[in-house]
Design an enzyme around this catalytic site. Sequence first.
Site, short mmCIF file in Angstrom:
data_model
loop_
_atom_site.label_atom_id
_atom_site.label_comp_id
_atom_site.label_asym_id
_atom_site.label_seq_id
_atom_site.Cartn_x
_atom_site.Cartn_y
_atom_site.Cartn_z
N SER A 192 19.73 77.40 53.67
CA SER A 192 19.12 75.94 53.63
C SER A 192 18.31 75.84 52.40
O SER A 192 17.81 76.94 51.95
CB SER A 192 18.08 75.69 54.78
OG SER A 192 17.50 74.68 54.40
N GLY B 296 34.17 80.70 46.13
CA GLY B 296 33.94 79.44 46.40
C GLY B 296 32.94 79.16 45.31
O GLY B 296 31.72 79.26 45.64
N LEU B 297 33.08 78.43 44.26
CA LEU B 297 32.01 78.36 42.95
C LEU B 297 31.91 76.69 43.00
O LEU B 297 31.65 76.10 42.09
CB LEU B 297 32.56 78.65 41.73
CG LEU B 297 32.58 80.43 41.59
CD1 LEU B 297 33.29 80.76 40.40
CD2 LEU B 297 31.18 81.04 41.84
N GLY B 298 31.56 76.05 44.40
CA GLY B 298 31.08 74.76 44.26
C GLY B 298 29.84 74.50 44.06
O GLY B 298 29.14 75.62 43.48
N HIS C 278 23.10 63.05 98.79
CA HIS C 278 23.07 64.00 97.64
C HIS C 278 21.83 65.03 98.30
O HIS C 278 21.54 66.32 97.87
CB HIS C 278 22.78 63.86 96.16
CG HIS C 278 24.00 63.39 95.88
ND1 HIS C 278 25.19 63.85 95.50
CD2 HIS C 278 24.49 61.88 95.52
CE1 HIS C 278 26.02 63.26 95.08
NE2 HIS C 278 25.64 62.14 95.15
N GLY D 298 19.57 73.31 49.78
CA GLY D 298 20.24 72.61 48.77
C GLY D 298 20.45 73.28 47.67
O GLY D 298 20.10 74.72 47.71
N HIS E 290 17.74 73.54 62.51
CA HIS E 290 17.13 73.27 61.43
C HIS E 290 17.38 71.98 60.76
O HIS E 290 16.57 70.87 60.50
CB HIS E 290 17.22 74.27 60.40
CG HIS E 290 16.98 73.72 59.06
ND1 HIS E 290 17.44 72.86 58.00
CD2 HIS E 290 15.51 74.24 58.25
CE1 HIS E 290 17.04 72.77 56.90
NE2 HIS E 290 15.94 73.54 57.02
N ASN E 291 18.82 71.77 60.71
CA ASN E 291 19.31 70.31 60.21
C ASN E 291 18.94 69.13 61.23
O ASN E 291 18.64 67.95 60.66
CB ASN E 291 20.91 70.41 60.11
CG ASN E 291 21.03 71.11 58.69
OD1 ASN E 291 20.57 72.06 58.31
ND2 ASN E 291 22.28 70.94 58.20
N GLU F 7 15.42 68.46 60.46
CA GLU F 7 15.58 67.70 59.08
C GLU F 7 15.97 66.13 59.42
O GLU F 7 15.50 65.48 58.65
CB GLU F 7 16.64 68.47 58.21
CG GLU F 7 17.12 67.60 57.05
CD GLU F 7 18.19 68.51 56.23
OE1 GLU F 7 18.29 69.79 56.09
OE2 GLU F 7 19.19 67.78 56.01
N LYS G 35 20.34 77.35 62.19
CA LYS G 35 20.57 76.68 60.96
C LYS G 35 20.93 74.82 61.32
O LYS G 35 20.48 73.90 60.91
CB LYS G 35 21.74 76.93 59.91
CG LYS G 35 21.91 76.12 58.92
CD LYS G 35 20.89 75.90 57.83
CE LYS G 35 20.82 74.99 56.91
NZ LYS G 35 21.97 73.92 56.36
C1 6PG Z 1 20.04 72.40 53.87
C2 6PG Z 1 20.58 71.01 54.32
C3 6PG Z 1 22.11 71.07 53.97
C4 6PG Z 1 22.81 69.88 54.49
C5 6PG Z 1 22.38 68.58 53.70
C6 6PG Z 1 23.21 67.57 53.90
O1 6PG Z 1 19.39 72.81 54.76
O2 6PG Z 1 20.04 72.62 52.63
O3 6PG Z 1 20.48 70.96 55.63
O4 6PG Z 1 22.69 72.18 54.54
O5 6PG Z 1 24.18 70.09 54.19
O6 6PG Z 1 21.25 68.10 53.92
O7 6PG Z 1 23.35 67.08 55.48
P1 6PG Z 1 23.82 65.65 55.88
O8 6PG Z 1 25.15 65.36 55.19
O9 6PG Z 1 24.33 66.08 57.18
O10 6PG Z 1 22.81 64.63 55.86
#
Ligand code: 6PG
Length: 465
Positions: free
Chosen positions: A126, A9-11, A447, A128, A183-184, A187, A180
Amino acid sequence: MTSEIGLIGLGTMGAALALNIAEKGFDIAVWNRTTQVTRDFHADAGDLAAKITPTDSLGDLVAAIKQPRAIILMVPAGEAVDAQIEALRPLLGPDDLIIDAGNANFHDTNRRARESTGPIMGIGVSGGEEGARHGPSIMGGGKREYWDRVSHILMAISAKYEGTPCATWMGEEGAGHFVKAVHNGIEYADMQMIAEVYGILRDGMGYGAPAIADVFDRWNNGPLRSYLVEISGKVAGTTDAATGKPLLDVIVDAAGQKGTGRWTVIEAQHLAAPIPAIEAAVVARNLSSQRDARAAGEALFGPAPRAMADGTLSIEALEQAMIGGKILCYAQGFAMISAASDAFGWALPLPEIAQVWREGCIIRSDMLNDMASALSDDPGRNLMFAPYFAEHLKNCHEALRQVVAQAALHGLPAPALGSGLTYFDAMRTHRGTANMIQGQRDYFGWHGFARLDDGTTGQHGPWAQ
Ligand code: 6PG
């Protein structure tokens, strides 16, 4: 059969990770569903091309890797992962390891670990594209022996915090992908709180985007120093080439999402773990996409007053409110991890989680180092009760209250900051109001309730027949 590892997977993320692995000195074989993508990737790899073996078929990929093999999947989460595993597994030996490094739902990772006929891991990555290329934060999940087989590679490619790799094994099965997801979720809440403060500055205090950029830049030199505050300053300070306006002013106010924040919230509800700031952030994203309804609402009810009189709020109060909101959001996130650890029998390492988030990932910040210390002292304690953070909260909760109250009075939505404050107030209120709920439940459903005075349970009120 010379490559130490393979990657499918080379995205954007897969390509960046493959270059990172090659740069750290590991020979890597790569394959992409579209052969031209593999060719182009190799042709553009420059000096690193010598470490990379491009392959045209799954069979060639497998043949290019040393045994026992390790192959990273960087394909879109969900069915594509299952399909890829199904295609790959018959070509592998019994000890060959598949590593799903996408943003999988941890329930899928759990299932794959249980169903798999061969070694499999799920790792959260994580940071990006930039992180994948130069050093992500890595949250490993799966059997410890699998982690041990590849940890030298994962640690080498990970971000480093003062020399310490930001890559750790979190636990069995989907533990890495679970961490993770949280984490998100954090985020989302970090981003939402910044967006709320941006809204107060813009609509309440009349600041233009360049002045807002200055505020965020300044905050990034103080306790709020973090990647997200840093890039928010950069986003606010950017000019649109087409119009000459601040770019922020021409971006549509509807946030996208791929679902990880939502998964976190759903899981928190299953665990009965309160994470209101993260929930508020997911709700805010959902509301943001209802642009037409919001326009209709403004036409019907009129716009909120928004503009604040001079001196209503200071920049310092906003900074303090952000500090309070951030501490409370992370307290919720770590408490959820702790609840999941107990519920799933994972023994998730809370201090190490804070440590691997200190660099490489999207929520990296100076404060995470202090959180790592507080969690090392007592991993089971809610972060808001750790002396260092309790002291901060004592100093900043009044500012948080002022900001949330003024935002409410001026019709400026601040749901993440507001729910952080509500969490704080609920968590420092010994005598709450759920006695009324227990009374209601007993009234209509028999209850039962517990008595405060003598501790007896299963009590009923006189309202029953
Ligand atoms: C990371 C990010 C990443 C996530 C994007 C987009 O830790 O590098 O969490 O994994 O995919 O931030 O997330 P959303 O599209 O849900 O905002």
